[in-house]
Design an enzyme around this catalytic site. Sequence first.
Site, short mmCIF file in Angstrom:
data_model
loop_
_atom_site.label_atom_id
_atom_site.label_comp_id
_atom_site.label_asym_id
_atom_site.label_seq_id
_atom_site.Cartn_x
_atom_site.Cartn_y
_atom_site.Cartn_z
N ARG A 85 0.85 -1.20 0.00
CA ARG A 85 0.00 0.00 0.00
C ARG A 85 0.88 1.25 0.00
NH1 ARG A 85 -4.28 -2.36 -1.73
NH2 ARG A 85 -4.35 -4.40 -0.76
N GLY A 86 0.33 2.32 -0.50
CA GLY A 86 1.07 3.59 -0.46
C GLY A 86 1.87 3.84 -1.72
N CYS A 87 1.82 2.92 -2.67
CA CYS A 87 2.53 3.13 -3.93
C CYS A 87 1.51 3.53 -4.99
CB CYS A 87 3.22 1.86 -4.39
SG CYS A 87 4.39 1.23 -3.20
N GLN A 88 1.90 4.46 -5.87
CA GLN A 88 1.00 4.83 -6.95
C GLN A 88 1.04 3.76 -8.05
OE1 GLN A 88 1.44 8.77 -8.83
NE2 GLN A 88 -0.66 9.00 -8.18
N SER A 89 2.24 3.20 -8.22
CA SER A 89 2.34 2.08 -9.14
C SER A 89 2.11 0.81 -8.33
CB SER A 89 3.72 2.08 -9.78
OG SER A 89 4.70 2.30 -8.81
#
Lengths: 471, 144
Positions: free
Chosen positions: B51-55
């Site tokens: 979680r917390g990644c745009q990709s």
Amino acid sequence: MNSHRPTRHDESVHCPAQANEYPDGICPLQRAAGCILQDEPNNPTVSLSPSQPGGPMNLSSSDPVNPHAIRQQFPVLCQQLPRGRPVFLDSAASAQKPEVVIRREREVQEQYYANAYRGRYQFGARIDEELERSRQVIARFLGADSPECIAFTAGTTLGLNQVAFGWGRSHVSEGDEVVVTPMEHHANFVPWQQLAHERRARLKLWPMTDDGQLDMTPEASPITERTRIVAVCAMSNVLGTVNPVREIAQRAHDVGAVIVVDAAQSVPHGPTDVRSDGIDFLVFSGHKLYGPTGVGVICCRPDRAEELQPIVFGGHMISRVTVESSEWADYPARMEAGTLPIVQAIALGTAVDWVTEIGVQRLAEHEHHLLADAMERLQQIPGMTIFGPSADSRGAILSFRIDGLHPEDLAAMLDRRNVFTRHGHHCAMVLHDRLGVSATTRVSFAAYNTSDDVGALVEAIDFARQKLRLI
Amino acid sequence: MAQAIPMTLDELLEEFDELQDWEERCDLLIDLGFELPPFPEEFRTDEHLVRGCQSLVWLVTNLVHQDGVDRVEILADSDAMIVRGLIAVLLAVFSGRTPQEILSTDVEKLFDRMGLNQHLSSTRRNGLHGMVRRIREFASAHAA
């Protein structure tokens, strides 16, 4: 009062409304904005002295704007970065500010700043006057009945929340329906979703065609006798789709529902006419319209003003307060609790003047030309998917993906070429779920963009494809 | 289970130190991304998403007993190439270390030295820290 007004920088105060002060009758700002015919730079017959603020231009909408001259009015775009000039293609997120707006904000703070609607001393009176003038300019720009239709707020997000809960709480009951579209920005989606939860109402989605337009066939219409509100963007912030708000308003009114229009993307890119379109509530932000951040507008149809209740309470918005209860001031004051974004609201009027003087229709034509050019050139790129309708059905926004190239990587590579774009879900996750992608790259055009910018974009994409080994 | 790492930490730091320009370092990250070992398809599930990644980032951590010592093995992948490069950096820093070694590594200092904290976008930085958090949590749970 007038005799006490400082005269320094006066041209920035009155230009362009009093352009006849200039020897040739042409304000330098208007000259730079390309209001003068490009092929006849010294055309002496052009009159630029509308008698009213925000009055119509005497130029035909077919005269093209000169974006190179417009660009000169934007200090941020005139800089040289280490790798050359900035190519700003993210105006749909926030537009850059022309010098006239920057100067206006400075002028207010340097010359007559005070709180609004409180002090009856000279500065306070001047501020009140300027705010009312700004309301007048904005009302005219939107085709609203009067300046009293205009309430200042912090921006589109707060404005839509104020309408959703300020009108929705007293007009939506259990089992009623609120209609939104799948292409809404979260600001015009989540408030309605939350209102529906709170009121035990049903949130319905307007069906969308495969090319990202609302399905306007009668059998696809989600509107029923239980519909109370139809909330729709006038222009999608991802697809650029321009929605037929007049027809949607008609259908909403046929069942006694109201239409709420998120005009954040549409106001800078095409004419708005709330009266002809029959819009009950329209909301937009200043910062996408070349104006300051922190200010937005709710435009409310006069016969709905009584129905719109406040959801933010405090100073200025009351008529009487006792220990037990409070009574509200009339609209728009009742929506303007606390100290307004005074400087920003005044400078928003200046931004609207600036757009009006160039002509929003002419800007739309200029941007459409860039959009069509960009779409044609981007479509030549292998693996390119451009989402949404053809150029004729959209404003100056295009979102795309290239096979094998993640939008996040692409944005980083474009940035290395000074090409500034947006990537991600653009606060429209419901739409991206429909598109079947988690993120897209978005390019948006504004008054100051040129064909050179389209060329720079194409070149930068090529650079990214090389770096990421697609070529 | 053990996988080839594109570059050891010392090699990586040496390469980064030689490149003064962030753009060259960015190119190096992309090169590292292309060299990342293949990710087993069976792990490409929601359970392993960070979680917390745009990709999209998938990260799997395992404890491997080797020569009488427990070492953490890391498998990871992303749909974005620069993120794959960052994964290669994390593999160089953490993969094959003991949980104690992982917990005592001052990763921020390394990221500063490589210019990652200064030059990555905030979303990428958040994503990178999300991966680090995942690895450290695993190490914490298995530290003796």
